[in-house]
Scaffold this active site. Sequence first.
Site, PDB file in Angstrom:
ATOM      1  N   LYS A 240      -9.140  16.430  64.365  1.00  0.00           N
ATOM      2  CA  LYS A 240      -9.703  16.230  64.934  1.00  0.00           C
ATOM      3  C   LYS A 240     -10.552  17.070  66.154  1.00  0.00           C
ATOM      4  CE  LYS A 240      -7.322  13.886  66.799  1.00  0.00           C
ATOM      5  NZ  LYS A 240      -5.883  13.240  68.356  1.00  0.00           N
TER       6      LYS A 240
HETATM    7  N1  GLU Z   1       0.379  11.782  70.705  1.00  0.00           N
HETATM    8  C1  GLU Z   1       0.467  12.502  69.207  1.00  0.00           C
HETATM    9  C2  GLU Z   1      -0.323  13.217  68.342  1.00  0.00           C
HETATM   10  O1  GLU Z   1      -1.745  12.659  68.386  1.00  0.00           O
HETATM   11  C3  GLU Z   1       2.067  11.324  68.101  1.00  0.00           C
HETATM   12  C4  GLU Z   1       3.270  11.361  68.612  1.00  0.00           C
HETATM   13  C5  GLU Z   1       4.087   9.883  68.166  1.00  0.00           C
HETATM   14  O2  GLU Z   1       3.784   9.758  67.525  1.00  0.00           O
HETATM   15  O3  GLU Z   1       5.840  10.576  68.005  1.00  0.00           O
HETATM   16  O4  GLU Z   1      -0.326  13.326  66.883  1.00  0.00           O
END
Ligand code: GLU
Length: 326
Positions: A256
């Site tokens: 991203k």
């Molecule tokens: N917030 C994390 C990410 O965008 C994912 C966390 C999770 O799914 O445990 O990579």
Amino acid sequence: MVISPTVRGRFAPTPSGYLHVGNALTALLAWLQVRQQNGTFILRIEDLDDKRLHPKYIAALFEDLHWLGIDWDEGPESGGPFSPYHQKDRTHLYHAAFEELKNRGLLYPCFCSRKQLRAFAVAPHGVTSEGPAYSGKCRYLSEEERLRKATDKTPSWRFILPDTPMAFDDLVYGKQTFAAGAGGDFVVCRADEVFGYQLAVVIDDAAMGVTHVLRGNDLLDSTPRQLCLYQALGLTPPSFAHVPLIYASNGERLAKRNGQMPLRSMRKEGLRPQHLIGYLAWLTGLLVKPEPIELLELIKEFDVRKIVRHRIVLPVNWSETLMKSG
Ligand code: GLU
């Protein structure tokens, strides 16, 4: 359809950029796993680290998910019994868990500088998805040394990993085993008082009654750390399914951050959701051919055991071909 009203799964993105096909794939698979079992799907925004985030990405995320046909039963717009669904509004919960762990002697302050931490990368401990594995340097400081160091520097706080190996059964990758202390003691609260991902995710998944975690396999080595926290806090862990990441044709991660192929640009070029969903389902092993499919139709094709384990590399011009077929 098996009716399992107790199934609760989530998509928990960090809004640090526009959604790309890799994030879209994780969201789709997490949604399919829950919908196939008639469960509750949660959207949680992991926005603890303010510096990397922007509200425009959250608005775009909602649009992109809606475009794909992904809906959620609980989340930031719709609310739900475990509100709020933004991590930045849940820090009191992380704080309480932090205090509990600290009072029980499971944390210690770490005064290492960035430079020292970087040096651990070349030491035998290796590197983990969170950076260099910590050597444990500050674990055995005396109380006096801690007090002295604290006059110069605000510490981060690390969780003391237990001295036992960890294992779990991943629904995609099978049995995973990790040596005692793998990855090193990890940070639960940074020196700037931002709580760490591992702590926040465990507290939220447990508080929200999440039974099924499906996420990218870059977090596979985070799972043993999270299991240690579940154990330490007496919480019940969910089942885990880690899914392959998507790589660009040059082998680079779709990030991203570096603005590669955001979904919204592809949408503007005429991409249709059924085409993307069919293509991703084929790449993942859910469909035998890359044919367009409605998301609701895909529910019956979903089987976590069909998901491929190898890294998914997109062919050159894959998106042009798909966008033209729209
Ligand atoms: N917030 C994390 C990410 O965008 C994912 C966390 C999770 O799914 O445990 O990579």
